[in-house]
Design a protein around this motif. Structure first.
Motif, PDB file in Angstrom:
ATOM      1  N   HIS A  42       0.826  -1.274  -0.155  1.00  0.00           N
ATOM      2  CA  HIS A  42      -0.044   0.058  -0.079  1.00  0.00           C
ATOM      3  C   HIS A  42       0.733   1.279   0.031  1.00  0.00           C
ATOM      4  CE1 HIS A  42      -3.727  -2.165   0.346  1.00  0.00           C
ATOM      5  NE2 HIS A  42      -3.072  -2.968   1.093  1.00  0.00           N
ATOM      6  N   ALA A  43       2.122   1.143   0.092  1.00  0.00           N
ATOM      7  CA  ALA A  43       2.692   2.596   0.068  1.00  0.00           C
ATOM      8  C   ALA A  43       2.836   2.972  -1.275  1.00  0.00           C
ATOM      9  CB  ALA A  43       4.459   2.089   0.610  1.00  0.00           C
ATOM     10  N   LYS A  44       2.898   4.347  -1.123  1.00  0.00           N
ATOM     11  CA  LYS A  44       2.507   4.990  -2.484  1.00  0.00           C
ATOM     12  C   LYS A  44       3.932   5.600  -3.080  1.00  0.00           C
ATOM     13  CE  LYS A  44      -2.192   5.804  -2.122  1.00  0.00           C
ATOM     14  NZ  LYS A  44      -3.134   5.885  -1.248  1.00  0.00           N
ATOM     15  N   HIS A  45       4.846   5.956  -1.886  1.00  0.00           N
ATOM     16  CA  HIS A  45       6.209   6.237  -2.309  1.00  0.00           C
ATOM     17  C   HIS A  45       7.168   5.267  -1.996  1.00  0.00           C
ATOM     18  CE1 HIS A  45       3.921  10.129  -2.539  1.00  0.00           C
ATOM     19  NE2 HIS A  45       3.372  10.080  -1.312  1.00  0.00           N
TER      20      HIS A  45
END
Length: 97
Positions: A62-65
């Motif tokens: 789920h990490a976007k970066h």
């Protein structure tokens, strides 16, 4: 892992012994910690490392970066400096009243 059903004794003081086959199946060696989850009348034991691995997997999913821990800490240092008046934040015209 295949489902196992094993009868074990719970002593009057609440202690019980996990059979070697169960410890082996759970990957427990020597002294170990487990997470005990009680749901209704069911108890589930999970090796503590599995919880950490699951949390890390969820984060990666789920990490976007693609940021590192050091990136995060750098951001927090800048925010703290701004809060303490050590650095003017972008667009903050201090002393221009």
């Amino acid at each position: 892992m295949a489902t196992q059903t094993i009868d074990i004794k719970v002593a009057s003081n609440g202690r019980m012994v996990l059979p070697a086959s169960v410890r082996k199946a759970m990957g427990l060696h020597g002294d170990a910690k487990v997470i005990l989850t009680v749901e209704d009348d069911q108890v589930r034991l999970s090796p503590i490392g599995h919880g950490v691995s699951r949390a890390q997997a969820l984060y990666r999913e789920h990490a976007k970066h693609g940021r590192t821990t050091e990136d995060f800490l750098d951001d927090r240092r800048v925010e703290a400096a701004i809060e303490h008046g050590e650095v003017a934040s972008g667009g903050d015209e201090r002393g221009a009243q």
